[in-house]
Design an enzyme around this catalytic site. Structure first.
Site, PDB file in Angstrom:
ATOM      1  N   GLU A 146      13.518 -15.887 -24.363  1.00 55.86           N
ATOM      2  CA  GLU A 146      12.276 -16.667 -24.445  1.00 55.86           C
ATOM      3  C   GLU A 146      12.315 -17.890 -23.533  1.00 55.86           C
ATOM      4  O   GLU A 146      11.314 -18.262 -22.903  1.00 55.86           O
ATOM      5  CB  GLU A 146      12.056 -17.113 -25.905  1.00 55.86           C
ATOM      6  CG  GLU A 146      10.755 -17.824 -26.162  1.00 55.86           C
ATOM      7  CD  GLU A 146       9.527 -16.976 -25.853  1.00 55.86           C
ATOM      8  OE1 GLU A 146       9.269 -16.025 -26.595  1.00 55.86           O
ATOM      9  OE2 GLU A 146       8.839 -17.265 -24.857  1.00 55.86           O
ATOM     10  N   THR A 189      22.435 -29.319 -19.421  1.00 49.51           N
ATOM     11  CA  THR A 189      21.138 -29.845 -19.899  1.00 49.51           C
ATOM     12  C   THR A 189      20.621 -29.052 -21.100  1.00 49.51           C
ATOM     13  O   THR A 189      20.326 -29.613 -22.164  1.00 49.51           O
ATOM     14  CB  THR A 189      20.097 -29.779 -18.749  1.00 49.51           C
ATOM     15  OG1 THR A 189      20.620 -30.493 -17.635  1.00 49.51           O
ATOM     16  CG2 THR A 189      18.766 -30.368 -19.170  1.00 49.51           C
ATOM     17  N   VAL A 190      20.495 -27.741 -20.957  1.00 49.32           N
ATOM     18  CA  VAL A 190      19.892 -26.929 -22.030  1.00 49.32           C
ATOM     19  C   VAL A 190      20.896 -26.700 -23.164  1.00 49.32           C
ATOM     20  O   VAL A 190      20.529 -26.728 -24.347  1.00 49.32           O
ATOM     21  CB  VAL A 190      19.374 -25.574 -21.472  1.00 49.32           C
ATOM     22  CG1 VAL A 190      18.710 -24.757 -22.562  1.00 49.32           C
ATOM     23  CG2 VAL A 190      18.396 -25.812 -20.319  1.00 49.32           C
ATOM     24  N   GLU A 243      16.411 -26.790 -10.731  1.00 55.47           N
ATOM     25  CA  GLU A 243      17.527 -25.845 -10.784  1.00 55.47           C
ATOM     26  C   GLU A 243      18.739 -26.462 -10.078  1.00 55.47           C
ATOM     27  O   GLU A 243      18.608 -27.410  -9.291  1.00 55.47           O
ATOM     28  CB  GLU A 243      17.145 -24.547 -10.056  1.00 55.47           C
ATOM     29  CG  GLU A 243      16.069 -23.753 -10.753  1.00 55.47           C
ATOM     30  CD  GLU A 243      16.425 -23.419 -12.185  1.00 55.47           C
ATOM     31  OE1 GLU A 243      17.430 -22.755 -12.423  1.00 55.47           O
ATOM     32  OE2 GLU A 243      15.692 -23.842 -13.088  1.00 55.47           O
ATOM     33  N   LYS A 281      16.615 -16.933 -16.012  1.00 59.93           N
ATOM     34  CA  LYS A 281      15.571 -16.069 -15.416  1.00 59.93           C
ATOM     35  C   LYS A 281      16.040 -15.423 -14.128  1.00 59.93           C
ATOM     36  O   LYS A 281      15.650 -14.294 -13.818  1.00 59.93           O
ATOM     37  CB  LYS A 281      14.279 -16.839 -15.195  1.00 59.93           C
ATOM     38  CG  LYS A 281      14.410 -18.103 -14.353  1.00 59.93           C
ATOM     39  CD  LYS A 281      14.613 -19.303 -15.218  1.00 59.93           C
ATOM     40  CE  LYS A 281      15.038 -20.507 -14.412  1.00 59.93           C
ATOM     41  NZ  LYS A 281      14.763 -21.765 -15.053  1.00 59.93           N
ATOM     42  N   LYS A 321      10.339 -15.877 -12.800  1.00 57.74           N
ATOM     43  CA  LYS A 321       9.608 -15.874 -14.076  1.00 57.74           C
ATOM     44  C   LYS A 321       8.418 -14.905 -14.027  1.00 57.74           C
ATOM     45  O   LYS A 321       8.151 -14.176 -14.988  1.00 57.74           O
ATOM     46  CB  LYS A 321       9.136 -17.290 -14.401  1.00 57.74           C
ATOM     47  CG  LYS A 321      10.296 -18.266 -14.634  1.00 57.74           C
ATOM     48  CD  LYS A 321       9.827 -19.699 -14.576  1.00 57.74           C
ATOM     49  CE  LYS A 321      10.965 -20.677 -14.808  1.00 57.74           C
ATOM     50  NZ  LYS A 321      10.615 -22.065 -14.475  1.00 57.74           N
ATOM     51  N   GLY A 375      13.367 -28.965 -19.240  1.00 58.86           N
ATOM     52  CA  GLY A 375      13.947 -30.112 -19.951  1.00 58.86           C
ATOM     53  C   GLY A 375      14.819 -29.646 -21.100  1.00 58.86           C
ATOM     54  O   GLY A 375      14.717 -28.509 -21.562  1.00 58.86           O
TER      55      GLY A 375
HETATM   56  P1  NDP Z   1      23.382 -27.195 -16.175  1.00 61.49           P
HETATM   57  O1  NDP Z   1      23.933 -27.110 -14.801  1.00 61.49           O
HETATM   58  O2  NDP Z   1      22.936 -28.511 -16.677  1.00 61.49           O
HETATM   59  O3  NDP Z   1      24.443 -26.597 -17.216  1.00 61.49           O
HETATM   60  C1  NDP Z   1      25.296 -25.523 -16.920  1.00 61.49           C
HETATM   61  C2  NDP Z   1      26.621 -25.797 -17.608  1.00 61.49           C
HETATM   62  O4  NDP Z   1      27.456 -24.654 -17.480  1.00 61.49           O
HETATM   63  C3  NDP Z   1      27.381 -26.974 -16.988  1.00 61.49           C
HETATM   64  O5  NDP Z   1      27.868 -27.822 -17.994  1.00 61.49           O
HETATM   65  C4  NDP Z   1      28.514 -26.287 -16.227  1.00 61.49           C
HETATM   66  O6  NDP Z   1      29.664 -27.077 -16.128  1.00 61.49           O
HETATM   67  C5  NDP Z   1      28.759 -25.097 -17.130  1.00 61.49           C
HETATM   68  N1  NDP Z   1      29.512 -24.028 -16.489  1.00 61.49           N
HETATM   69  C6  NDP Z   1      29.521 -23.659 -15.182  1.00 61.49           C
HETATM   70  N2  NDP Z   1      30.365 -22.618 -15.005  1.00 61.49           N
HETATM   71  C7  NDP Z   1      30.903 -22.344 -16.208  1.00 61.49           C
HETATM   72  C8  NDP Z   1      31.834 -21.366 -16.669  1.00 61.49           C
HETATM   73  N3  NDP Z   1      32.402 -20.489 -15.842  1.00 61.49           N
HETATM   74  N4  NDP Z   1      32.170 -21.374 -17.976  1.00 61.49           N
HETATM   75  C9  NDP Z   1      31.595 -22.261 -18.835  1.00 61.49           C
HETATM   76  N5  NDP Z   1      30.708 -23.195 -18.448  1.00 61.49           N
HETATM   77  C10 NDP Z   1      30.353 -23.232 -17.158  1.00 61.49           C
HETATM   78  O7  NDP Z   1      22.194 -26.131 -16.235  1.00 61.49           O
HETATM   79  P2  NDP Z   1      20.914 -26.123 -17.206  1.00 61.49           P
HETATM   80  O8  NDP Z   1      21.330 -26.418 -18.589  1.00 61.49           O
HETATM   81  O9  NDP Z   1      19.832 -26.906 -16.595  1.00 61.49           O
HETATM   82  O10 NDP Z   1      20.462 -24.602 -17.068  1.00 61.49           O
HETATM   83  C11 NDP Z   1      21.129 -23.566 -17.749  1.00 61.49           C
HETATM   84  C12 NDP Z   1      20.305 -22.294 -17.635  1.00 61.49           C
HETATM   85  O11 NDP Z   1      19.036 -22.513 -18.220  1.00 61.49           O
HETATM   86  C13 NDP Z   1      20.002 -21.844 -16.189  1.00 61.49           C
HETATM   87  O12 NDP Z   1      19.971 -20.442 -16.148  1.00 61.49           O
HETATM   88  C14 NDP Z   1      18.629 -22.422 -15.922  1.00 61.49           C
HETATM   89  O13 NDP Z   1      17.919 -21.702 -14.929  1.00 61.49           O
HETATM   90  C15 NDP Z   1      18.000 -22.232 -17.284  1.00 61.49           C
HETATM   91  N6  NDP Z   1      16.871 -23.084 -17.589  1.00 61.49           N
HETATM   92  C16 NDP Z   1      16.961 -24.436 -17.399  1.00 61.49           C
HETATM   93  C17 NDP Z   1      15.920 -25.259 -17.752  1.00 61.49           C
HETATM   94  C18 NDP Z   1      15.996 -26.731 -17.570  1.00 61.49           C
HETATM   95  O14 NDP Z   1      14.999 -27.401 -17.866  1.00 61.49           O
HETATM   96  N7  NDP Z   1      17.099 -27.297 -17.141  1.00 61.49           N
HETATM   97  C19 NDP Z   1      14.705 -24.702 -18.343  1.00 61.49           C
HETATM   98  C20 NDP Z   1      14.712 -23.283 -18.516  1.00 61.49           C
HETATM   99  C21 NDP Z   1      15.764 -22.514 -18.142  1.00 61.49           C
HETATM  100  P3  NDP Z   1      29.826 -28.036 -14.831  1.00 61.49           P
HETATM  101  O15 NDP Z   1      28.716 -29.021 -14.915  1.00 61.49           O
HETATM  102  O16 NDP Z   1      31.168 -28.643 -15.027  1.00 61.49           O
HETATM  103  O17 NDP Z   1      29.721 -27.144 -13.643  1.00 61.49           O
HETATM  104  N1  HSE Z   2      13.666 -25.549 -12.603  1.00 61.80           N
HETATM  105  C1  HSE Z   2      12.780 -25.041 -13.569  1.00 61.80           C
HETATM  106  C2  HSE Z   2      11.441 -25.768 -13.478  1.00 61.80           C
HETATM  107  C3  HSE Z   2      13.360 -25.211 -14.956  1.00 61.80           C
HETATM  108  O1  HSE Z   2      11.354 -26.779 -12.782  1.00 61.80           O
HETATM  109  O2  HSE Z   2      10.472 -25.311 -14.067  1.00 61.80           O
HETATM  110  C4  HSE Z   2      12.619 -24.443 -15.985  1.00 61.80           C
HETATM  111  O3  HSE Z   2      12.771 -23.081 -15.834  1.00 61.80           O
END
Ligand code: NDP
Ligand code: HSE
Length: 441
Positions: free
Chosen positions: A129, A13-14, A190, A105, A205, A307
């Site tokens: 950030e 996602t991010v 999450e 976080k 956080k 998001g």
């Molecule tokens: P996602 O699960 O959407 O993305 C994580 C990605 O990492 C997936 O594509 C996953 O692949 C990949 N992955 C897993 N293991 C490995 C590895 N060993 N090597 C390379 N890639 C790997 O998570 P988010 O994008 O939602 O979140 C990412 C981070 O950002 C987290 O720490 C989250 O807490 C933080 N965050 C998220 C927010 C949000 O709104 N979503 C907001 C703020 C912070 P696969 O899907 O195939 O497992």
């Molecule tokens: N799962 C978290 C939330 C993502 O709902 O706020 C952002 O850190």
């Protein structure tokens, strides 16, 4: 000048938002950073999906270590999440002398001390950030914008998923599970949504903010954590009738009152917040952080806390910061936790018994003479003063009634003792519901 070369670990996602925003706004970002920023390598387990996102713009690999080992990569972005492989990769990137940007976080709240120390030793930056309140630049506000101030307290709606659930349940009368599914589909939740619902994500956080605000190490294990899974719909309704809204707040507060131990309250739990406060009207997945500081007074920061692109906005801000600072003297950069590493404070995190706050209590009691007197007597004995009382017919039978009591501020230890005595009364027919109340004034 050659663009800064970035390696992205995890394009979910991010990660996807980060890649797309950076590409879309590259010219403007270059003008701000003084140099181009290019994601040259991407690692993800699903290489086919990653390739679809990045097209011909970056090399895709399945092994993240390959990105770290590439000597051309200056900055590593970790967007995998969790404490497992993400920690290994962040530590490996630091050891390889790469600057790290992360939104993780959980990792920083639990292992931050070790990670920041390693980064300090290697002279690299860890930027995070996006880890607190997504797109809101709250780390920068706390660490730099408010640097002149003594921070008194921070109270934040810092989990979008739970705020979304509470808002939708209240406004649309939707069921908890249904709203949670929506939050997951929108990419707010999450990987393990119990982290959201049980307050763990908000506590991660709040822990990071407490460290920056007070110059203490990150101490997630000492945070009090209570989520929204045990909230009842009728308490949301009664709170409204009393002029309050229930919000899951992350609170960090410096305490230095007469008769109490000096220290920091660090807690996450549902709170009654007066409806007239702006923060009580923050709805949906939006986040807001309120900070009370001695010089500036109260400030409020509001925006999207989760998001794809809102979070990417914060990740890219960090990339620009690193790009600008890469040439600066490593010993004179803005410190990770705002305070210089040799000037950290040993102020303790206080136990919940030492916390002073006010309360909403809902009791299901037998509708008979003398019950109210017994309950108020116990509260008075515990030096707990009552602010308001509301009595409403109970839902189950005519012989019982809901009694709602709002109290003034008291010590949590006194409240625990009083609640135990009240609960033992024969006329109290169900477990007492207790929600803490924050006037935020
Ligand atoms: P996602 O699960 O959407 O993305 C994580 C990605 O990492 C997936 O594509 C996953 O692949 C990949 N992955 C897993 N293991 C490995 C590895 N060993 N090597 C390379 N890639 C790997 O998570 P988010 O994008 O939602 O979140 C990412 C981070 O950002 C987290 O720490 C989250 O807490 C933080 N965050 C998220 C927010 C949000 O709104 N979503 C907001 C703020 C912070 P696969 O899907 O195939 O497992
Ligand atoms: N799962 C978290 C939330 C993502 O709902 O706020 C952002 O850190």
């Amino acid at each position: 000048m050659k663009p800064i070369q970035v390696g992205l670990l995890g394009i979910g996602t991010v990660g996807r938002g980060t890649f797309e925003v950076l590409l879309r706004n590259q010219e403007e970002i270059k003008r701000r950073a003084g140099r181009g920023i290019e994601i040259a390598m991407v690692a993800d387990l699903d290489t086919a999906r990653a390739q679809q996102v990045v097209g011909h713009h970056a090399k895709v690999v399945s092994n993240a270590q390959e990105v770290i080992d590439n000597p051309d990569i200056d900055i590593v972005i970790e967007l995998i999440g969790g404490y497992g492989i993400a920690k290994q990769l962040v530590m490996a990137a630091i050891e390889a002398g790469k600057h790290v940007v992360t939104a993780n976080k959980a990792l920083l709240a639990v292992h931050g001390t070790e990670i920041f120390a390693a980064a300090h030793r290697r002279g690299v930056m860890i930027c995070f950030e996006a880890a607190v309140a997504g797109g809101i630049p709250i780390i920068k506000a706390l660490r730099e914008g408010l640097t002149a101030n003594r921070i008194e307290w921070i109270a934040g709606i810092i989990n979008g998923t739970t705020n979304f659930i509470l808002s939708e349940m209240r406004d649309k009368g939707l069921a908890f599970d249904e709203v949670l599914k929506q939050a997951q589909a929108l990419g707010y939740a999450e990987a393990d949504p119990t982290f959201d619902i049980e307050g763990v994500d908000a506590a991660h956080k709040a822990t990071i903010m407490s460290a920056i605000a007070y110059g203490i190490p990150v101490q997630f294990e000492k945070a009090y954590v209570e989520g929204i899974s045990k909230l009842h719909a009728q308490d949301i309704r009664y709170a409204e009738q009393l002029g309050y809204r229930i919000k899951l707040l992350g609170i960090a507060k410096r305490v230095n009152a007469v008769g109490t131990r000096e220290g920091i309250e660090l807690r996450v739990h549902p709170c009654l917040v007066p409806t007239k406060r702006l923060i009580a009207n923050v709805e949906g997945a939006m986040n807001a952080v309120m900070i009370q500081a001695d010089a500036v007074g109260t400030t409020l920061y509001y925006g999207k806390g989760a998001g794809s692109e809102p979070t990417a906005s914060a990740v890219i801000a960090d990339l620009v910061d690193v790009t600008r600072l890469m040439t600066a003297d490593p010993l004179n950069r803005v410190p990770h936790l705002a305070f210089q590493p040799d000037s950290m404070s040993d102020l303790p995190i206080l136990s919940m018994d030492e916390v002073r706050t006010s309360y909403y209590l809902r009791l299901v009691v037998a509708d008979e003479a003398g019950v109210l007197a017994k309950i108020t007597g116990i509260l008075a004995q515990a030096e707990i003063s009552i602010d308001a009382v509301l009595q409403r017919p109970g839902s189950e039978s005519k012989q019982e009634t809901d009694l709602i009591i709002l109290t003034h501020t008291c010590l949590e230890a006194h409240m625990n003792a009083a609640m135990a005595s009240i609960q033992a009364l024969k006329s109290v027919l169900a477990p007492i519901v207790r929600i803490r109340k924050e006037e935020l004034s």
